[in-house]
Design a protein around this motif. Structure first.
Motif, PDB file in Angstrom:
ATOM      1  N   ASN A 341       0.827  -1.199   0.000  1.00 42.30           N
ATOM      2  CA  ASN A 341       0.000   0.000   0.000  1.00 42.30           C
ATOM      3  C   ASN A 341       0.865   1.254   0.000  1.00 42.30           C
ATOM      4  O   ASN A 341       0.570   2.240  -0.686  1.00 42.30           O
ATOM      5  CB  ASN A 341      -0.924   0.013   1.226  1.00 42.30           C
ATOM      6  CG  ASN A 341      -2.041  -1.016   1.097  1.00 42.30           C
ATOM      7  OD1 ASN A 341      -2.383  -1.426  -0.008  1.00 42.30           O
ATOM      8  ND2 ASN A 341      -2.600  -1.435   2.213  1.00 42.30           N
ATOM      9  N   GLY A 345       0.971   4.053  -2.913  1.00 39.73           N
ATOM     10  CA  GLY A 345       0.687   5.454  -2.622  1.00 39.73           C
ATOM     11  C   GLY A 345       1.769   6.378  -3.143  1.00 39.73           C
ATOM     12  O   GLY A 345       1.476   7.437  -3.733  1.00 39.73           O
ATOM     13  N   LYS A 348       1.623   6.662  -6.962  1.00 43.46           N
ATOM     14  CA  LYS A 348       0.605   7.626  -7.395  1.00 43.46           C
ATOM     15  C   LYS A 348       1.144   9.052  -7.338  1.00 43.46           C
ATOM     16  O   LYS A 348       1.004   9.831  -8.290  1.00 43.46           O
ATOM     17  CB  LYS A 348      -0.637   7.526  -6.510  1.00 43.46           C
ATOM     18  CG  LYS A 348      -1.420   6.240  -6.621  1.00 43.46           C
ATOM     19  CD  LYS A 348      -2.577   6.286  -5.633  1.00 43.46           C
ATOM     20  CE  LYS A 348      -3.294   4.962  -5.516  1.00 43.46           C
ATOM     21  NZ  LYS A 348      -4.398   5.006  -4.539  1.00 43.46           N
ATOM     22  N   GLN A 349       1.757   9.408  -6.222  1.00 38.81           N
ATOM     23  CA  GLN A 349       2.260  10.769  -6.053  1.00 38.81           C
ATOM     24  C   GLN A 349       3.321  11.096  -7.093  1.00 38.81           C
ATOM     25  O   GLN A 349       3.318  12.185  -7.687  1.00 38.81           O
ATOM     26  CB  GLN A 349       2.841  10.924  -4.650  1.00 38.81           C
ATOM     27  CG  GLN A 349       1.828  10.771  -3.522  1.00 38.81           C
ATOM     28  CD  GLN A 349       2.507  10.689  -2.166  1.00 38.81           C
ATOM     29  OE1 GLN A 349       3.696  10.950  -2.031  1.00 38.81           O
ATOM     30  NE2 GLN A 349       1.741  10.308  -1.149  1.00 38.81           N
ATOM     31  N   ASN A 352       1.964  11.692 -10.619  1.00 37.30           N
ATOM     32  CA  ASN A 352       1.112  12.872 -10.787  1.00 37.30           C
ATOM     33  C   ASN A 352       1.828  14.023 -11.480  1.00 37.30           C
ATOM     34  O   ASN A 352       1.220  14.756 -12.265  1.00 37.30           O
ATOM     35  CB  ASN A 352       0.582  13.342  -9.426  1.00 37.30           C
ATOM     36  CG  ASN A 352      -0.525  12.445  -8.900  1.00 37.30           C
ATOM     37  OD1 ASN A 352      -1.132  11.682  -9.652  1.00 37.30           O
ATOM     38  ND2 ASN A 352      -0.777  12.517  -7.606  1.00 37.30           N
ATOM     39  N   ASP A 374      -4.912  -1.672  -8.177  1.00 40.19           N
ATOM     40  CA  ASP A 374      -5.847  -0.663  -7.702  1.00 40.19           C
ATOM     41  C   ASP A 374      -6.243   0.272  -8.851  1.00 40.19           C
ATOM     42  O   ASP A 374      -5.391   0.842  -9.532  1.00 40.19           O
ATOM     43  CB  ASP A 374      -5.178   0.128  -6.570  1.00 40.19           C
ATOM     44  CG  ASP A 374      -6.073   1.212  -6.005  1.00 40.19           C
ATOM     45  OD1 ASP A 374      -7.277   1.199  -6.310  1.00 40.19           O
ATOM     46  OD2 ASP A 374      -5.567   2.061  -5.254  1.00 40.19           O
ATOM     47  N   GLU A 375      -7.549   0.449  -9.060  1.00 39.17           N
ATOM     48  CA  GLU A 375      -8.034   1.254 -10.188  1.00 39.17           C
ATOM     49  C   GLU A 375      -7.587   2.710 -10.093  1.00 39.17           C
ATOM     50  O   GLU A 375      -7.350   3.363 -11.117  1.00 39.17           O
ATOM     51  CB  GLU A 375      -9.563   1.175 -10.273  1.00 39.17           C
ATOM     52  CG  GLU A 375     -10.081  -0.193 -10.717  1.00 39.17           C
ATOM     53  CD  GLU A 375     -11.571  -0.192 -10.949  1.00 39.17           C
ATOM     54  OE1 GLU A 375     -12.184   0.901 -10.876  1.00 39.17           O
ATOM     55  OE2 GLU A 375     -12.135  -1.270 -11.202  1.00 39.17           O
ATOM     56  N   SER A 376      -7.488   3.235  -8.880  1.00 35.41           N
ATOM     57  CA  SER A 376      -7.073   4.634  -8.750  1.00 35.41           C
ATOM     58  C   SER A 376      -5.634   4.832  -9.204  1.00 35.41           C
ATOM     59  O   SER A 376      -5.245   5.929  -9.612  1.00 35.41           O
ATOM     60  CB  SER A 376      -7.222   5.098  -7.297  1.00 35.41           C
ATOM     61  OG  SER A 376      -6.280   4.450  -6.458  1.00 35.41           O
ATOM     62  N   LEU A 377      -4.843   3.774  -9.136  1.00 40.38           N
ATOM     63  CA  LEU A 377      -3.440   3.861  -9.529  1.00 40.38           C
ATOM     64  C   LEU A 377      -3.283   3.994 -11.037  1.00 40.38           C
ATOM     65  O   LEU A 377      -2.347   4.632 -11.527  1.00 40.38           O
ATOM     66  CB  LEU A 377      -2.698   2.614  -9.028  1.00 40.38           C
ATOM     67  CG  LEU A 377      -1.193   2.561  -9.231  1.00 40.38           C
ATOM     68  CD1 LEU A 377      -0.513   3.662  -8.429  1.00 40.38           C
ATOM     69  CD2 LEU A 377      -0.645   1.205  -8.821  1.00 40.38           C
ATOM     70  N   ARG A 379      -5.662   5.177 -13.212  1.00 43.90           N
ATOM     71  CA  ARG A 379      -6.649   6.071 -13.817  1.00 43.90           C
ATOM     72  C   ARG A 379      -5.990   6.929 -14.899  1.00 43.90           C
ATOM     73  O   ARG A 379      -4.759   7.081 -14.944  1.00 43.90           O
ATOM     74  CB  ARG A 379      -7.281   6.962 -12.758  1.00 43.90           C
ATOM     75  CG  ARG A 379      -6.308   7.952 -12.128  1.00 43.90           C
ATOM     76  CD  ARG A 379      -7.032   9.059 -11.407  1.00 43.90           C
ATOM     77  NE  ARG A 379      -6.134   9.912 -10.656  1.00 43.90           N
ATOM     78  CZ  ARG A 379      -5.391  10.865 -11.169  1.00 43.90           C
ATOM     79  NH1 ARG A 379      -5.367  11.063 -12.490  1.00 43.90           N
ATOM     80  NH2 ARG A 379      -4.621  11.638 -10.390  1.00 43.90           N
ATOM     81  N   SER A 380      -6.826   7.556 -15.769  1.00 46.10           N
ATOM     82  CA  SER A 380      -6.309   8.485 -16.768  1.00 46.10           C
ATOM     83  C   SER A 380      -5.623   9.637 -16.059  1.00 46.10           C
ATOM     84  O   SER A 380      -6.053  10.096 -15.009  1.00 46.10           O
ATOM     85  CB  SER A 380      -7.455   9.006 -17.640  1.00 46.10           C
ATOM     86  OG  SER A 380      -8.057   7.951 -18.353  1.00 46.10           O
ATOM     87  N   ARG A 382      -2.598   9.228 -15.052  1.00 47.23           N
ATOM     88  CA  ARG A 382      -1.414   8.454 -14.680  1.00 47.23           C
ATOM     89  C   ARG A 382      -1.115   7.458 -15.797  1.00 47.23           C
ATOM     90  O   ARG A 382      -0.041   7.491 -16.387  1.00 47.23           O
ATOM     91  CB  ARG A 382      -1.655   7.742 -13.349  1.00 47.23           C
ATOM     92  CG  ARG A 382      -1.746   8.714 -12.166  1.00 47.23           C
ATOM     93  CD  ARG A 382      -1.991   8.030 -10.853  1.00 47.23           C
ATOM     94  NE  ARG A 382      -2.109   9.009  -9.765  1.00 47.23           N
ATOM     95  CZ  ARG A 382      -3.040   8.980  -8.827  1.00 47.23           C
ATOM     96  NH1 ARG A 382      -3.949   8.010  -8.816  1.00 47.23           N
ATOM     97  NH2 ARG A 382      -3.071   9.904  -7.884  1.00 47.23           N
TER      98      ARG A 382
END
Length: 481
Positions: A341, A345, A348-349, A352, A374-377, A379-380, A382
């Protein structure tokens, strides 16, 4: 040593250590073609790289001379040339009709025959030079290279010449010039005349055979997957034309996620994209990130992106088996899950603002299990592009067989040695290999090659690989998978 191996018009082309060629050419001219089998009427091709000081500064000069026949340029020969009665003439008369400055410039120089040619084409142009016409050019838009094309009067020789500022010349410029030279050859012969042949451009007179490896693969060598390859070509074009992107305020994709079953070629496609862009390739594997010590994984991922912000040349970063690095984000409460995790995280940062920090970088992630990410990872913003790499269908499998067989033949067939029988039925191989991936097909060929090598080692001879032997290897492999 870094060799460039690519495909042009069905031929496998090896450009041996182009960086060293450019360095050596600063001191002395370097000749790149020594022995090659060219399709008729082309008899030989000479490519030379040299250095020249000009008023615009020091230049690397690329020159190619394509010899199309040994017969001297007699009056009759010139008349044939412009009236379209031989292979060169066909090319020129076609181009005159289209208003091509190359053809008109060549024909303008051959006296009275030029007038007849113009009258024949309804142009009513008197013979003689046309001062308002510049030399014709071939061009490679990818690297902005232009080659002036002219005809040498002392024989059937088409000459290409290009200059590049010496300190700006790269392997991509040399590769582009070689490609333009081959384009000239195909226009003097037939579009398919080079198919199945192998050409080596090297400082050495007899360079060793260099079979295509994953590191040297290009999109031209990918069998099947036409739509997917087309999408990757668009991405490569966006990298090669930053001025157009800037003019329209367009943002290149920063991240690409490739997903699909094992063995479908995701890593190979990533390398091919890097080679198509002309980018460095940086593969990040799981052990480089995950660390058993507390906080180690987080430090590793931060360092990887810190380095990425400093890259000064186009670079493709591949996170292979992405799910093993950032999978199941948010799941589980044990130490391992918490570490994953934390890595996810930070990933992702870092993603960005990576593009804003360094637009030369593109990130590709591959996974066999997209549902674990993870879908948030992804996403468009990224990962803007998500590409499914499926198992090849029947037509694609036949195309994969064709590409692999042609590559092997080009690398190994020489001196009368035939590796494959001439009557292979590739569509039948595509049908027989239902359910197989590109990796499976590569293994089929490896097994047959091994069998043939052992047969020759024992008996001193072996026949070319036949259709039945390939089908037997397919059946054998399918029985074990």
């Amino acid at each position: 040593m870094h060799d460039e191996i690519f495909e042009y018009a069905g031929a496998t082309v090896s450009l041996v250590d182009p960086s060293t060629v450019l360095a050596a050419a600063r001191v002395n001219p370097v000749e790149l073609v020594h022995h090659a089998d060219w399709p008729s009427p082309v008899q030989r091709v000479e490519v030379t790289v040299s250095s020249l000081d000009t008023t615009a500064g020091p230049m690397h000069v690329f020159v190619a001379r394509v010899h199309a026949g040994a017969e001297p340029m007699s009056t009759e020969r010139m008349r044939k040339l412009v009236l379209g009665r031989d292979p060169i003439g066909v090319l020129l008369s076609k181009r005159i009709a289209e208003g091509d400055p190359v053809a008109t410039r060549i024909v303008d120089g051959v006296g009275s025959a030029a007038a007849a040619a113009y009258r024949k084409l309804g142009l009513d142009k008197a013979g003689g030079p046309a001062p308002h016409r510049g030399p014709g050019v071939f061009a490679d838009a990818g690297v902005g290279l232009q080659a002036e094309v002219s005809h040498e009067a002392d024989g059937d020789v088409i000459r290409l010449r290009s200059e590049v500022p010496r300190d700006e010349a790269t392997a991509n410029h040399l590769r582009a010039f070689v490609t333009l030279t081959l384009q000239a050859v195909t226009e003097l012969t037939e579009p398919e005349a080079l198919r199945g042949r192998r050409y080596v451009f090297s400082r050495e007179a007899t360079p060793p055979p260099a079979p295509v490896t994953t590191q040297q693969v290009t999109l031209d060598m990918v069998g099947g997957l036409a739509d997917l390859v087309g999408e990757l070509r668009q991405i490569a074009v966006s990298f090669r034309h930053p001025e157009a992107m800037a003019r329209w305020g367009a943002r290149r994709p920063q991240g690409i996620l490739m997903y699909g079953p094992p063995g479908t070629g995701k890593t190979m496609l990533s390398r091919a994209l890097a080679n198509e862009i002309g980018a460095d390739f940086r593969e990040i594997r799981t052990p480089e990130i995950l660390d058993k010590w507390l906080g180690g994984s987080e430090r590793n991922i931060k360092q990887i992106f810190r380095d990425a912000r400093r890259y000064r040349v186009p670079t493709l970063m591949l996170f292979d088996e992405f799910d093993s690095i950032v999978s199941y984000a948010g799941a589980g409460g044990d130490a391992a899950s918490q570490a994953l995790n934390a890595v996810a995280g930070i990933f992702k940062q870092e993603m960005n603002d990576l593009f804003e920090a360094n637009p030369n970088v593109i990130v590709v992630a591959t996974t066999n299990f997209p549902q674990r990410v993870d879908e948030s990872l992804i996403r468009s913003g990224r990962f803007d592009i998500k590409i499914s790499v499926p198992r090849p269908d029947e037509v694609s499998r036949a195309e994969i067989f064709r590409k692999m067989i042609e590559g092997l033949a080009a690398a190994h067939e020489r001196g009368g040695f035939r590796m494959f029988a001439p009557d292979l039925d590739l569509p039948a191989l595509g049908v027989a290999s239902t359910g197989m991936t590109g990796a499976d097909i590569k293994e089929v060929l490896r097994r047959v090659q091994m069998t043939k090598a052992m047969q020759e080692a024992r008996t001193g001879a072996a026949d070319p690989i036949s259709q039945q032997e390939l089908l037997a290897a397919v059946r054998d492999l399918r029985g074990h998978v």
